[in-house]
Design a protein around this motif. Sequence first.
Motif, PDB file in Angstrom:
ATOM      1  N   ARG A  29      38.808  82.942  13.511  1.00 51.43           N
ATOM      2  CA  ARG A  29      38.680  84.174  14.279  1.00 51.43           C
ATOM      3  C   ARG A  29      39.884  84.177  15.207  1.00 51.43           C
ATOM      4  O   ARG A  29      39.982  83.353  16.112  1.00 51.43           O
ATOM      5  N   THR A  30      40.818  85.085  14.979  1.00 51.17           N
ATOM      6  CA  THR A  30      42.089  85.028  15.718  1.00 51.17           C
ATOM      7  C   THR A  30      41.990  85.746  17.059  1.00 51.17           C
ATOM      8  O   THR A  30      41.173  86.650  17.227  1.00 51.17           O
ATOM      9  N   PRO A  31      42.838  85.352  18.021  1.00 57.16           N
ATOM     10  CA  PRO A  31      42.810  86.012  19.331  1.00 57.16           C
ATOM     11  C   PRO A  31      43.365  87.436  19.300  1.00 57.16           C
ATOM     12  O   PRO A  31      44.231  87.741  18.476  1.00 57.16           O
ATOM     13  N   LEU A  32      42.836  88.263  20.189  1.00 52.76           N
ATOM     14  CA  LEU A  32      43.436  89.568  20.478  1.00 52.76           C
ATOM     15  C   LEU A  32      43.984  89.435  21.890  1.00 52.76           C
ATOM     16  O   LEU A  32      43.216  89.379  22.846  1.00 52.76           O
ATOM     17  N   THR A  33      45.314  89.339  22.012  1.00 52.81           N
ATOM     18  CA  THR A  33      45.864  89.082  23.346  1.00 52.81           C
ATOM     19  C   THR A  33      46.542  90.312  23.917  1.00 52.81           C
ATOM     20  O   THR A  33      47.227  91.050  23.209  1.00 52.81           O
ATOM     21  N   ASN A  52      49.034  85.754  12.580  1.00 52.78           N
ATOM     22  CA  ASN A  52      50.023  84.704  12.319  1.00 52.78           C
ATOM     23  C   ASN A  52      49.464  83.331  12.669  1.00 52.78           C
ATOM     24  O   ASN A  52      50.031  82.314  12.288  1.00 52.78           O
ATOM     25  N   MET A  53      48.332  83.304  13.379  1.00 51.02           N
ATOM     26  CA  MET A  53      47.737  82.014  13.741  1.00 51.02           C
ATOM     27  C   MET A  53      46.733  81.480  12.721  1.00 51.02           C
ATOM     28  O   MET A  53      46.145  80.416  12.926  1.00 51.02           O
ATOM     29  N   GLN A  54      46.522  82.189  11.618  1.00 46.04           N
ATOM     30  CA  GLN A  54      45.680  81.634  10.550  1.00 46.04           C
ATOM     31  C   GLN A  54      46.331  80.359   9.991  1.00 46.04           C
ATOM     32  O   GLN A  54      47.555  80.207  10.058  1.00 46.04           O
ATOM     33  N   ASP A  55      45.528  79.466   9.409  1.00 42.49           N
ATOM     34  CA  ASP A  55      46.069  78.208   8.890  1.00 42.49           C
ATOM     35  C   ASP A  55      47.160  78.427   7.836  1.00 42.49           C
ATOM     36  O   ASP A  55      48.062  77.613   7.692  1.00 42.49           O
ATOM     37  N   THR A  56      47.067  79.514   7.080  1.00 44.00           N
ATOM     38  CA  THR A  56      48.083  79.779   6.063  1.00 44.00           C
ATOM     39  C   THR A  56      49.223  80.634   6.621  1.00 44.00           C
ATOM     40  O   THR A  56      50.131  80.998   5.883  1.00 44.00           O
ATOM     41  N   GLY A  57      49.157  80.997   7.889  1.00 47.23           N
ATOM     42  CA  GLY A  57      50.217  81.786   8.507  1.00 47.23           C
ATOM     43  C   GLY A  57      50.118  83.278   8.288  1.00 47.23           C
ATOM     44  O   GLY A  57      51.005  84.018   8.689  1.00 47.23           O
TER      45      GLY A  57
END
Length: 325
Positions: A29-33, A52-57
Amino acid sequence: MVQAAYRNEFFLLRDIWKARKRIGSIVKRTPLTFSQPLSSITGASVYLKLENMQDTGAFKIRGAANKILSLSKEQREKGVATFSTGNHGIAVAYVANQLNIPATVCISNRVPTGKVNRLKQLGAKVEVVGENQDDAEAYCYELESKYGITVVKPFDDLDVIAGQGTIGIEIIHDLPEIDHVVIPLSGGGLLAGIAYFLKHTDPAIHVTGVTMEHAAVMHESLKQGKAVNLPEVNTLADSLLGGIGKDNRHTFSMIKQYIDKSELVSEDSIAQGILAMMDHHKMVIEGAAAAGVGWLLQQQDIADQNIVIVITGNNIDQETIEGLL
Ligand SMILES: *Cc1c(COP(=O)(O)O)cnc(C)c1O
């Protein structure tokens, strides 16, 4: 009842919720900054959804995971295949590896060794067939008809679209006040999934798709009202290259229905987007992902909006970065 304009008997909001449940163990679950610098430059409240912060980029892991996790035991034993060597190929290889499912990536002899090695490191079997992408794709479907291997399509598949749509759930959860979302657009799986979810939540949420200026296949297809082909070109947004398929079944009609505006972004603006993310956020992202930031920096009349830019991936090589610097 859902408004008539948003009804689609083949796809349901619930599929996106099911996807979210299914992919939870593999996908982040990626951040919304909130971006202070981009907000003060533009006068809008700018938020970045950091795929872009997922493990696969890249976000492609969402669709690939949802598709592969929805296969039966028999289908999993026979394995999966893809003809993508980009973010989708990486995602399919990664997910299959996590689940101990055999994965084959069909490529042409033109694919650079760097890409081949990355796929092999992820445990995929790489089959080199023919001279170009079409040969590789054809061979992939041959594997499907001969051996029952499942081809995981990069965008034109409802499970893949539902997987990408889980980004919409996370955005609404973190920012229910959202006015506008900006999404890089190629085959349209990403935009179709997110826009489907957001438009069903509130049709007033504005959806903008962004693509590079040249070889903008979905953009041109929307303009002409039919799937068109365009020759590929060199672009910083290489992950946005590729056709939409002449037998497109889902994404073309969904994009037509849910997009408010399709916008082109110059190479120069994409470069500015990459540099702005490095400069202001110390983050390296790829050209396709920077299209949204590049678009944002060109806008004059977005003040006071709550605007979300989907930062789709970080698959950029060192030479390209050095060239820009
Ligand atoms: C695939 C991809 C896109 C576009 O997604 P579609 O579903 O093909 O429209 C955008 N950015 C990155 C980094 C991608 O890998």
